[in-house]
Scaffold this motif. Structure first.
Motif, PDB file in Angstrom:
ATOM      1  N   ASP A   1       0.818  -1.221   0.000  1.00  0.00           N
ATOM      2  CA  ASP A   1       0.000   0.000   0.000  1.00  0.00           C
ATOM      3  C   ASP A   1       0.852   1.272   0.000  1.00  0.00           C
ATOM      4  OD1 ASP A   1      -2.356  -1.559   0.063  1.00  0.00           O
ATOM      5  OD2 ASP A   1      -2.187  -1.750   2.238  1.00  0.00           O
ATOM      6  N   ASN A   2       1.883   1.270  -0.832  1.00  0.00           N
ATOM      7  CA  ASN A   2       2.672   2.482  -1.067  1.00  0.00           C
ATOM      8  C   ASN A   2       2.517   2.891  -2.539  1.00  0.00           C
ATOM      9  OD1 ASN A   2       4.306   3.207   1.500  1.00  0.00           O
ATOM     10  ND2 ASN A   2       4.599   0.993   1.339  1.00  0.00           N
ATOM     11  N   ARG A   3       3.413   3.716  -3.046  1.00  0.00           N
ATOM     12  CA  ARG A   3       3.350   4.165  -4.446  1.00  0.00           C
ATOM     13  C   ARG A   3       4.672   3.893  -5.163  1.00  0.00           C
ATOM     14  NH1 ARG A   3       1.483  10.238  -3.907  1.00  0.00           N
ATOM     15  NH2 ARG A   3       2.795  10.110  -2.045  1.00  0.00           N
ATOM     16  N   ILE A   4       5.227   2.733  -4.884  1.00  0.00           N
ATOM     17  CA  ILE A   4       6.519   2.354  -5.467  1.00  0.00           C
ATOM     18  C   ILE A   4       6.287   1.800  -6.882  1.00  0.00           C
ATOM     19  CG2 ILE A   4       8.500   0.815  -5.221  1.00  0.00           C
ATOM     20  CD1 ILE A   4       7.917   0.835  -2.176  1.00  0.00           C
ATOM     21  N   SER A   5       7.007   2.338  -7.830  1.00  0.00           N
ATOM     22  CA  SER A   5       6.872   1.882  -9.218  1.00  0.00           C
ATOM     23  C   SER A   5       8.175   1.294  -9.764  1.00  0.00           C
ATOM     24  CB  SER A   5       6.409   3.031 -10.124  1.00  0.00           C
ATOM     25  OG  SER A   5       7.344   4.107 -10.072  1.00  0.00           O
TER      26      SER A   5
ATOM     27  N   GLY B   1      -0.263  -3.783  -3.628  1.00  0.00           N
ATOM     28  CA  GLY B   1      -0.853  -2.449  -3.545  1.00  0.00           C
ATOM     29  C   GLY B   1       0.081  -1.330  -3.953  1.00  0.00           C
ATOM     30  N   ASN B   2       1.034  -1.610  -4.831  1.00  0.00           N
ATOM     31  CA  ASN B   2       1.927  -0.562  -5.328  1.00  0.00           C
ATOM     32  C   ASN B   2       1.651  -0.297  -6.814  1.00  0.00           C
ATOM     33  OD1 ASN B   2       4.163   0.398  -3.250  1.00  0.00           O
ATOM     34  ND2 ASN B   2       3.774  -1.768  -2.818  1.00  0.00           N
ATOM     35  N   LYS B   3       2.620   0.274  -7.519  1.00  0.00           N
ATOM     36  CA  LYS B   3       2.393   0.692  -8.904  1.00  0.00           C
ATOM     37  C   LYS B   3       3.423   0.061  -9.857  1.00  0.00           C
ATOM     38  CE  LYS B   3       0.207   5.047  -7.580  1.00  0.00           C
ATOM     39  NZ  LYS B   3      -1.129   4.551  -7.940  1.00  0.00           N
ATOM     40  N   ILE B   4       3.761  -1.186  -9.606  1.00  0.00           N
ATOM     41  CA  ILE B   4       4.693  -1.906 -10.480  1.00  0.00           C
ATOM     42  C   ILE B   4       3.930  -2.379 -11.716  1.00  0.00           C
ATOM     43  CG2 ILE B   4       6.210  -3.913 -10.632  1.00  0.00           C
ATOM     44  CD1 ILE B   4       6.640  -3.645  -7.612  1.00  0.00           C
ATOM     45  N   LYS B   5       4.444  -2.022 -12.900  1.00  0.00           N
ATOM     46  CA  LYS B   5       3.688  -2.251 -14.131  1.00  0.00           C
ATOM     47  C   LYS B   5       4.269  -3.352 -15.022  1.00  0.00           C
ATOM     48  CE  LYS B   5       2.163   2.583 -14.364  1.00  0.00           C
ATOM     49  NZ  LYS B   5       2.124   3.807 -15.216  1.00  0.00           N
ATOM     50  N   ASP B   6       5.562  -3.642 -14.925  1.00  0.00           N
ATOM     51  CA  ASP B   6       6.160  -4.597 -15.857  1.00  0.00           C
ATOM     52  C   ASP B   6       7.139  -5.525 -15.139  1.00  0.00           C
ATOM     53  OD1 ASP B   6       8.642  -3.078 -15.619  1.00  0.00           O
ATOM     54  OD2 ASP B   6       7.678  -1.614 -16.956  1.00  0.00           O
TER      55      ASP B   6
ATOM     56  N   LEU C   1      15.052 -15.626  -1.578  1.00  0.00           N
ATOM     57  CA  LEU C   1      13.678 -15.149  -1.659  1.00  0.00           C
ATOM     58  C   LEU C   1      12.725 -16.317  -1.950  1.00  0.00           C
ATOM     59  CD1 LEU C   1      11.925 -12.597  -1.549  1.00  0.00           C
ATOM     60  CD2 LEU C   1      12.155 -12.429  -4.036  1.00  0.00           C
ATOM     61  N   LYS C   2      11.771 -16.538  -1.028  1.00  0.00           N
ATOM     62  CA  LYS C   2      10.819 -17.643  -1.162  1.00  0.00           C
ATOM     63  C   LYS C   2       9.378 -17.180  -1.313  1.00  0.00           C
ATOM     64  CE  LYS C   2      13.605 -20.878   1.559  1.00  0.00           C
ATOM     65  NZ  LYS C   2      13.623 -21.762   2.762  1.00  0.00           N
ATOM     66  N   ASN C   3       9.083 -16.016  -0.808  1.00  0.00           N
ATOM     67  CA  ASN C   3       7.703 -15.555  -0.803  1.00  0.00           C
ATOM     68  C   ASN C   3       7.654 -14.119  -1.325  1.00  0.00           C
ATOM     69  OD1 ASN C   3       5.008 -14.853  -0.149  1.00  0.00           O
ATOM     70  ND2 ASN C   3       4.989 -16.301   1.545  1.00  0.00           N
ATOM     71  N   LEU C   4       6.945 -13.940  -2.447  1.00  0.00           N
ATOM     72  CA  LEU C   4       6.806 -12.622  -3.065  1.00  0.00           C
ATOM     73  C   LEU C   4       5.324 -12.325  -3.276  1.00  0.00           C
ATOM     74  CD1 LEU C   4       8.033 -10.097  -4.448  1.00  0.00           C
ATOM     75  CD2 LEU C   4       8.083 -11.420  -6.587  1.00  0.00           C
ATOM     76  N   ASP C   5       4.910 -11.146  -2.862  1.00  0.00           N
ATOM     77  CA  ASP C   5       3.505 -10.754  -3.002  1.00  0.00           C
ATOM     78  C   ASP C   5       3.427  -9.496  -3.858  1.00  0.00           C
ATOM     79  OD1 ASP C   5       0.817 -10.282  -2.796  1.00  0.00           O
ATOM     80  OD2 ASP C   5       0.715 -10.554  -0.629  1.00  0.00           O
ATOM     81  N   LEU C   6       2.787  -9.629  -5.028  1.00  0.00           N
ATOM     82  CA  LEU C   6       2.598  -8.500  -5.956  1.00  0.00           C
ATOM     83  C   LEU C   6       1.115  -8.240  -6.219  1.00  0.00           C
ATOM     84  CD1 LEU C   6       5.375  -9.430  -8.534  1.00  0.00           C
ATOM     85  CD2 LEU C   6       5.458  -7.584  -6.848  1.00  0.00           C
ATOM     86  N   PHE C   7       0.277  -8.702  -5.342  1.00  0.00           N
ATOM     87  CA  PHE C   7      -1.171  -8.540  -5.514  1.00  0.00           C
ATOM     88  C   PHE C   7      -1.532  -7.054  -5.641  1.00  0.00           C
ATOM     89  CE2 PHE C   7      -5.420  -8.016  -3.622  1.00  0.00           C
ATOM     90  CZ  PHE C   7      -6.150  -8.790  -4.505  1.00  0.00           C
ATOM     91  N   ASN C   8      -2.492  -6.791  -6.509  1.00  0.00           N
ATOM     92  CA  ASN C   8      -2.994  -5.430  -6.715  1.00  0.00           C
ATOM     93  C   ASN C   8      -1.928  -4.497  -7.295  1.00  0.00           C
ATOM     94  OD1 ASN C   8      -5.028  -3.524  -6.763  1.00  0.00           O
ATOM     95  ND2 ASN C   8      -4.764  -2.908  -4.612  1.00  0.00           N
ATOM     96  N   ASN C   9      -1.102  -5.062  -8.204  1.00  0.00           N
ATOM     97  CA  ASN C   9      -0.191  -4.268  -9.035  1.00  0.00           C
ATOM     98  C   ASN C   9      -0.578  -4.499 -10.498  1.00  0.00           C
ATOM     99  OD1 ASN C   9       2.397  -2.982  -7.558  1.00  0.00           O
ATOM    100  ND2 ASN C   9       1.751  -4.815  -6.456  1.00  0.00           N
ATOM    101  N   GLU C  10      -0.264  -3.546 -11.332  1.00  0.00           N
ATOM    102  CA  GLU C  10      -0.617  -3.678 -12.747  1.00  0.00           C
ATOM    103  C   GLU C  10       0.125  -4.827 -13.431  1.00  0.00           C
ATOM    104  OE1 GLU C  10      -0.451  -0.076 -14.983  1.00  0.00           O
ATOM    105  OE2 GLU C  10      -1.261   1.155 -13.351  1.00  0.00           O
ATOM    106  N   VAL C  11       1.260  -5.209 -12.886  1.00  0.00           N
ATOM    107  CA  VAL C  11       2.034  -6.281 -13.494  1.00  0.00           C
ATOM    108  C   VAL C  11       1.284  -7.618 -13.466  1.00  0.00           C
ATOM    109  CG1 VAL C  11       3.234  -6.906 -11.358  1.00  0.00           C
ATOM    110  CG2 VAL C  11       4.329  -7.318 -13.564  1.00  0.00           C
ATOM    111  N   THR C  12       0.364  -7.775 -12.560  1.00  0.00           N
ATOM    112  CA  THR C  12      -0.391  -9.038 -12.450  1.00  0.00           C
ATOM    113  C   THR C  12      -1.338  -9.242 -13.634  1.00  0.00           C
ATOM    114  OG1 THR C  12      -2.107  -7.968 -11.105  1.00  0.00           O
ATOM    115  CG2 THR C  12      -0.279  -8.977  -9.928  1.00  0.00           C
ATOM    116  N   ALA C  13      -1.575  -8.204 -14.421  1.00  0.00           N
ATOM    117  CA  ALA C  13      -2.466  -8.324 -15.588  1.00  0.00           C
ATOM    118  C   ALA C  13      -1.742  -8.812 -16.837  1.00  0.00           C
ATOM    119  CB  ALA C  13      -3.136  -6.982 -15.861  1.00  0.00           C
ATOM    120  N   ILE C  14      -0.434  -8.980 -16.757  1.00  0.00           N
ATOM    121  CA  ILE C  14       0.339  -9.459 -17.919  1.00  0.00           C
ATOM    122  C   ILE C  14       0.010 -10.926 -18.189  1.00  0.00           C
ATOM    123  CG2 ILE C  14       2.690  -9.903 -18.744  1.00  0.00           C
ATOM    124  CD1 ILE C  14       3.635  -7.526 -17.125  1.00  0.00           C
TER     125      ILE C  14
END
Length: 307
Positions: A69-73, A92-97, A110-123
């Motif tokens: 829930d930040n604005r990191i892109s 909840g950030n702004k990662i797009k690609d 790194l074993k656990n990565l959460d990118l939920f609710n970022n634009e990159v998940t639509a790829i």
């Protein structure tokens, strides 16, 4: 953020801090954190408002980092000083690609990565590509490669990362071994048993039983108090009845005494009347001979005159 960091320190030296929570402190960049936090293992920066990770300190023992829930892109390369990172939450950030995620390749643990609710998940084929980009990755957004949800054992491991299961010498050491109720479970190898849930279940069971006993004892005390109140009330009522009966007896005795007095007076009067009548009769009896004597005397005198 700097004031919040000072507040969370609570007078400790930064090198003594293992967990730091800076959620909701509001800042657009990293301020107040330094390389002095050499033993920091868990850092939470959720909903802070960060737009960049520039200036992120080198934290050699950091294992879990919360940045949701930040604005990191971009700018994930600023985390390169955290080589032991195992859990990273960027939801909840702004990662797009996917290009933005490439710096994460340096994190071999790194074993656990959460990118939920970022634009990159639509790829297209997002999950397959991310797993291919990070071979060490076990869970992405809470699911593994076969879309199986993370197991409880992994959740326990995450709790351990949070510091809930610390076993350091300066922490309180509590031996929960005697609380294991099934010996057959303790005989199993460590990898085949999950002692933590059993211990927690046993502890909660003991606490529940103790609470039940305390509640039961309180109920019994209340019943005893009620019985005592009833008995005291009954005794009080009995005393009132005895007093009322005693007063009625006392009143009756007074009446009887008055009647006795009246009877005694009546008898005295009767006795006086009797005496008076007897006296009158005696007087009459005494007068009768006198009158007869007088009559005889007069008759004798009359006879003498005739002679």
């Amino acid at each position: 953020m700097e004031k919040r960091v000072a507040l969370e320190l609570r007078g400790r030296n930064p090198s003594q801090v293992k967990e730091l929570n800076l959620d909701n402190c509001r800042s657009t960049n990293i301020v107040g954190l330094s390389d002095e936090y050499t033993n920091l293992e868990n850092l939470s920066l959720n909903n802070v408002g960060l737009t960049t990770l520039k200036g992120f300190p080198a934290l050699p023992k950091l294992k879990k980092l919360e940045l949701s829930d930040n604005r990191i892109s971009n700018g994930l390369n600023f985390l390169n000083g955290c080589k032991k990172l195992t859990h990273l939450n960027l939801s909840g950030n702004k990662i797009k690609d996917l290009e933005t995620l490439k710096p994460l390749e340096m994190f071999e643990n790194l074993k656990n990565l959460d990118l939920f609710n970022n634009e990159v998940t639509a790829i297209d084929e997002y999950r397959t590509k991310v797993f291919a980009l990070h071979p060490s990755l076990k869970y992405l957004d809470g699911f593994d490669k076969e879309d199986r949800e993370a197991e409880d054992s992994d959740a326990e491991e995450e709790d351990e990362m949070n510091g809930n299961n610390d076993t350091d010498e300066d922490d309180l050491d509590i031996d929960l071994g005697p609380l294991v109720i099934d010996d057959s479970i303790s005989e199993k190898p460590a990898e085949e048993r999950s002692s933590f849930p059993i211990v927690m279940y046993t502890v909660f069971s003991v606490l529940f039983h103790m609470g039940y006993l305390l509640k039961r004892s309180d109920d019994e005390e209340e019943e005893d108090d009620d019985e005592e109140d009833v008995s005291l009330s009954a005794v009080y009522n009995d005393n009132l009845e005895e007093e009322s009966s005693a007063s009625s007896l006392y009143d009756g005795s007074e009446v009887e005494e008055e009647e006795d007095v009246d009877d005694d007076d009546g008898e005295g009067e009767n006795d006086a009347d009797g005496e008076h009548n007897s006296k009158v009769q005696d007087g009459e009896a005494d007068r009768e001979p006198e009158e007869s004597t007088r009559g005889k005397k007069r008759k004798h005198e009359d006879d003498d005159d005739e002679n």
